[in-house]
Design a protein around this motif. Sequence first.
Motif, PDB file in Angstrom:
ATOM      1  N   UNK A   1     -72.580 -11.058 -32.445  1.00 53.86           N
ATOM      2  CA  UNK A   1     -71.737 -10.672 -33.584  1.00 53.86           C
ATOM      3  C   UNK A   1     -71.623  -9.152 -33.674  1.00 53.86           C
ATOM      4  N   UNK A   2     -72.729  -8.456 -33.466  1.00 56.50           N
ATOM      5  CA  UNK A   2     -72.691  -6.993 -33.504  1.00 56.50           C
ATOM      6  C   UNK A   2     -71.912  -6.427 -32.322  1.00 56.50           C
ATOM      7  N   UNK A   3     -71.953  -7.097 -31.185  1.00 53.05           N
ATOM      8  CA  UNK A   3     -71.176  -6.651 -30.031  1.00 53.05           C
ATOM      9  C   UNK A   3     -69.681  -6.689 -30.350  1.00 53.05           C
ATOM     10  N   UNK A   4     -69.240  -7.761 -31.025  1.00 52.13           N
ATOM     11  CA  UNK A   4     -67.832  -7.849 -31.442  1.00 52.13           C
ATOM     12  C   UNK A   4     -67.510  -6.731 -32.430  1.00 52.13           C
ATOM     13  N   UNK A   5     -68.451  -6.445 -33.336  1.00 52.94           N
ATOM     14  CA  UNK A   5     -68.250  -5.364 -34.305  1.00 52.94           C
ATOM     15  C   UNK A   5     -68.039  -4.033 -33.596  1.00 52.94           C
ATOM     16  N   UNK A   6     -68.851  -3.734 -32.595  1.00 50.66           N
ATOM     17  CA  UNK A   6     -68.707  -2.473 -31.858  1.00 50.66           C
ATOM     18  C   UNK A   6     -67.379  -2.432 -31.108  1.00 50.66           C
ATOM     19  N   UNK A   7     -66.957  -3.576 -30.601  1.00 48.94           N
ATOM     20  CA  UNK A   7     -65.673  -3.637 -29.905  1.00 48.94           C
ATOM     21  C   UNK A   7     -64.527  -3.323 -30.868  1.00 48.94           C
ATOM     22  N   UNK A   8     -64.595  -3.871 -32.084  1.00 48.37           N
ATOM     23  CA  UNK A   8     -63.559  -3.600 -33.087  1.00 48.37           C
ATOM     24  C   UNK A   8     -63.585  -2.135 -33.522  1.00 48.37           C
TER      25      UNK A   8
ATOM     26  N   UNK B   1     -58.584  -6.222 -38.308  1.00 45.17           N
ATOM     27  CA  UNK B   1     -58.713  -6.091 -36.855  1.00 45.17           C
ATOM     28  C   UNK B   1     -59.322  -4.753 -36.463  1.00 45.17           C
ATOM     29  N   UNK B   2     -59.896  -4.054 -37.440  1.00 42.41           N
ATOM     30  CA  UNK B   2     -60.509  -2.763 -37.185  1.00 42.41           C
ATOM     31  C   UNK B   2     -61.878  -2.679 -37.815  1.00 42.41           C
ATOM     32  N   UNK B   3     -62.093  -1.638 -38.605  1.00 41.36           N
ATOM     33  CA  UNK B   3     -63.416  -1.391 -39.176  1.00 41.36           C
ATOM     34  C   UNK B   3     -63.828  -2.483 -40.152  1.00 41.36           C
ATOM     35  N   UNK B   4     -62.897  -2.961 -40.977  1.00 40.87           N
ATOM     36  CA  UNK B   4     -63.250  -4.036 -41.912  1.00 40.87           C
ATOM     37  C   UNK B   4     -63.705  -5.283 -41.159  1.00 40.87           C
ATOM     38  N   UNK B   5     -63.005  -5.609 -40.075  1.00 44.22           N
ATOM     39  CA  UNK B   5     -63.423  -6.740 -39.254  1.00 44.22           C
ATOM     40  C   UNK B   5     -64.776  -6.506 -38.619  1.00 44.22           C
ATOM     41  N   UNK B   6     -65.021  -5.268 -38.179  1.00 40.74           N
ATOM     42  CA  UNK B   6     -66.326  -4.938 -37.614  1.00 40.74           C
ATOM     43  C   UNK B   6     -67.436  -5.106 -38.633  1.00 40.74           C
ATOM     44  N   UNK B   7     -67.158  -4.731 -39.879  1.00 32.43           N
ATOM     45  CA  UNK B   7     -68.148  -4.891 -40.942  1.00 32.43           C
ATOM     46  C   UNK B   7     -68.415  -6.376 -41.234  1.00 32.43           C
ATOM     47  N   UNK B   8     -67.380  -7.181 -41.179  1.00 31.53           N
ATOM     48  CA  UNK B   8     -67.554  -8.621 -41.415  1.00 31.53           C
ATOM     49  C   UNK B   8     -68.411  -9.242 -40.309  1.00 31.53           C
ATOM     50  N   UNK B   9     -68.126  -8.892 -39.062  1.00 28.63           N
ATOM     51  CA  UNK B   9     -68.954  -9.402 -37.957  1.00 28.63           C
ATOM     52  C   UNK B   9     -70.377  -8.861 -38.049  1.00 28.63           C
ATOM     53  N   UNK B  10     -70.520  -7.628 -38.531  1.00 31.06           N
ATOM     54  CA  UNK B  10     -71.862  -7.075 -38.718  1.00 31.06           C
ATOM     55  C   UNK B  10     -72.636  -7.880 -39.762  1.00 31.06           C
ATOM     56  N   UNK B  11     -71.943  -8.297 -40.819  1.00 29.29           N
ATOM     57  CA  UNK B  11     -72.595  -9.112 -41.845  1.00 29.29           C
ATOM     58  C   UNK B  11     -73.054 -10.452 -41.266  1.00 29.29           C
ATOM     59  N   UNK B  12     -72.235 -11.014 -40.372  1.00 30.66           N
ATOM     60  CA  UNK B  12     -72.648 -12.248 -39.679  1.00 30.66           C
ATOM     61  C   UNK B  12     -73.910 -11.983 -38.863  1.00 30.66           C
ATOM     62  N   UNK B  13     -73.916 -10.832 -38.167  1.00 34.08           N
ATOM     63  CA  UNK B  13     -75.100 -10.451 -37.399  1.00 34.08           C
ATOM     64  C   UNK B  13     -76.319 -10.269 -38.287  1.00 34.08           C
ATOM     65  N   UNK B  14     -76.121  -9.662 -39.466  1.00 32.09           N
ATOM     66  CA  UNK B  14     -77.224  -9.499 -40.419  1.00 32.09           C
ATOM     67  C   UNK B  14     -77.852 -10.842 -40.757  1.00 32.09           C
ATOM     68  N   UNK B  15     -77.002 -11.815 -41.027  1.00 32.47           N
ATOM     69  CA  UNK B  15     -77.502 -13.147 -41.383  1.00 32.47           C
ATOM     70  C   UNK B  15     -78.261 -13.786 -40.214  1.00 32.47           C
ATOM     71  N   UNK B  16     -77.701 -13.664 -39.021  1.00 31.98           N
ATOM     72  CA  UNK B  16     -78.343 -14.285 -37.855  1.00 31.98           C
ATOM     73  C   UNK B  16     -79.722 -13.691 -37.590  1.00 31.98           C
ATOM     74  N   UNK B  17     -79.863 -12.378 -37.765  1.00 35.96           N
ATOM     75  CA  UNK B  17     -81.127 -11.728 -37.430  1.00 35.96           C
ATOM     76  C   UNK B  17     -82.240 -12.039 -38.430  1.00 35.96           C
TER      77      UNK B  17
END
Length: 248
Positions: free
Chosen positions: A102-109, A74-90
Amino acid sequence: MDILETDAYDKRLRRNMSCALLLSLLPFFLSSALYFYLWSPDAAPSVVSAGVKSAPTLLLAVVVLSWNGGQSVLGVAGGLIFSAVGDCCLVWPEYFIHGMGAFAVAHLLYAVTFLSSRYATYSASSLNRVLYLILLVVGGAFYIYLFPFLQKAKNSDLLTPGVGIYFILITVMAALAIRTRHAAILLGSLSFMVSDASLALQVFKVLPPIEHGQIFVMVTYYLAQLLIAVGDIRAAENKDDFSKWKRS
């Protein structure tokens, strides 16, 4: 143990932990090198390219989880996971909005993490207020500059407010990074902003095609994620050390 022995023991312990952390980061460095080795501007989007691109970020998430525990989901690790989702989407241009979400959720976390008790609370200094103001002005000015190009983009009705919300979130995240007073966290947040600004200038055709522009985006991006991950691990270590000192 006397004070000198305790100090020497603490130094050895910190040195050993630094070596262990460096070893745990080796897969990240190797996967990042693999991405840059395989990257080609003419490569077609594929599941393989998405996997190679997101692997370094996912490996960083594993490192943070192994050091900080499951609560970091629910913190940085979660942000990194959502960032990886964003990487795939882009990887696929048609999924740009999904990746931005996905990156917006990462920044929120990340922002929520920087507000947690892991980071000591400091009173707002005059310097902090100046830095907050600079971030706000730079973020707002960049969005205003980008606005006419967003209006020309496909799906502008979604992109224009979406990019605005995204800029608010990343600016808040960077402002809270200042609050932590952790150099790695702050530099990582600023590197993230530089990476995203460079990507926006290229995606929305503000600038003509830049040779190696994608390389610059990814170097600053991977550096940002690395600094945020290491900073969070260090913050957790410092918190544990402080708790032990209070109990002693």
